[in-house]
Structures are given as C-alpha cells and as structure tokens.
Write a protein that holds these residues in place. Structure first.
Motif, short mmCIF file in Angstrom:
data_model
loop_
_atom_site.label_atom_id
_atom_site.label_comp_id
_atom_site.label_asym_id
_atom_site.label_seq_id
_atom_site.Cartn_x
_atom_site.Cartn_y
_atom_site.Cartn_z
N VAL A 1 -3.23 81.60 84.21
CA VAL A 1 -1.74 81.97 83.97
C VAL A 1 -2.07 83.46 84.17
O VAL A 1 -0.69 84.16 84.32
N ALA B 1 2.46 77.49 85.82
CA ALA B 1 1.66 76.33 85.35
C ALA B 1 2.54 75.80 85.21
O ALA B 1 3.63 75.68 85.32
N SER C 1 -2.57 74.31 86.43
CA SER C 1 -3.03 75.43 86.86
C SER C 1 -3.59 75.89 88.17
O SER C 1 -4.67 74.96 88.63
#
Length: 186
Positions: A44, A50, A9
């Motif tokens: 996220v 992600a 991420s």
C-alpha cells in the motif's frame, strides 16, 4: 466500527497479496493498521491502493493464515489492484496519508469505488467461530496458551452445532496451525 475483511494489495512489480484484516470504518475513510512487518503495508505504501473484500467464505480467512493464499482474483474497477473473484462486495481504497509506528502504522484510506456482486445471507455460528479462531491464530505469538485454549473450547460449541464442510475445513486448517505453534514449528 471494525469490519473483518480480506485485503488485496499488489506490489510495484505486480505480485498480488491477500491478507485478512480488521479495517476501522471512520465515516468515509477506512483505517488499515497492519502489524509490522507486513507485505500489505509495503504494497500500500508503494502503490497507494488496496481493496477491501467482503466474503462469507471463511476458508479464505483461515487459508491466508495457514499458507493457503491462492484464491482467484479479478481486476478491480478503478485501481490497479485485484479483488477476490468470489467476493460478495468490495471497496477500492486509495491511500490518503500514513502515520508510521514501530508496531502498527496507520494507513488512512478513502473509498474510491464500491461494487456488490452477490447477496450476503448472514453468518452462521460456525462461520463466526472460524473468524474468531482465525483472529486467535493471527495472535498466537502474543496470547497466553490458556486464553487460546479457553476461547477455542467456547468457539467449538457453535462450530459443532452449525458447521458445514467449508467451515470444518477452515477450522481444521486453523487447528493444524495452532498445533504447529505448540510444537514450536514456524
């Protein structure tokens, strides 16, 4: 079904984060349930994307749990989030919705792109042992010492029979982390 993967991420300021996670596969969707607090969760929620990375290099799993997160990354195809350079395959995810929870929020995501980069040749028993030991390490604060010791003793059988250098290194990192936990070190 739960897939053990590495999730990448990126924060809004561009800082990448790598974390092992069990991802729930529900049809076309993927369910991420990170424990709070979590940089993956924060990233996220902030960016809406992600990447699930599929790798057979168990050092990445063990490394992330023992402070070794400097794994090479490359740009993903459709999201502003990197993927592992050494991933066998990856799936880029977009957040559909978020269900908050005091312990484990639920991030419902959709796969928006998938890529295959190398064949998966299967896990040997040592790789399985490292993955299971990594899961134990991620839960050291929740599991009784006796359970951890019993499971490690069983996992060591497969490790001793089939481990190569990478699996031995990963196992060593995890055992160091468990020893730190025993001594009360963070």
């Amino acid at each position: 079904m739960i897939r053990e993967v590495i999730v990448t991420s990126r924060s809004p300021d561009g800082e990448s984060h790598i974390a092992p996670m069990g991802i729930h596969v529900t049809g076309e969707d993927r369910l991420l349930m990170p424990f709070k607090p979590s940089r993956t969760l924060d990233n996220v929620l902030a960016t809406g994307v992600a990447v699930m990375n599929f790798t057979d290099d168990v050092r990445v799993f063990a490394g992330c749990l023992t402070g070794r997160r400097a794994w090479p990354l490359v740009p993903a195809v459709t999201t502003d989030c990197p993927r592992l350079a050494g991933a066998l395959a990856h799936a880029e995810l977009r957040l559909l919705r978020h269900e908050d929870d005091p312990l484990r929020p639920r991030l419902h995501c959709r796969v928006v792109h998938e890529g295959n980069h190398a064949p998966f040749r299967g896990f040997n028993r040592a790789q399985f042992a490292v993955l299971e030991a990594a899961i134990l390490v991620s839960r050291l604060h929740m599991l009784p010492t006796e359970k951890i010791e019993a499971e490690l003793a069983y996992l060591r059988i497969g490790l001793d029979k089939t481990a190569g250098a990478a699996e031995r290194k990963a196992w060593g990192w995890l055992m160091e982390r468990i020893e730190q936990h025993r001594r009360g070190s963070p």
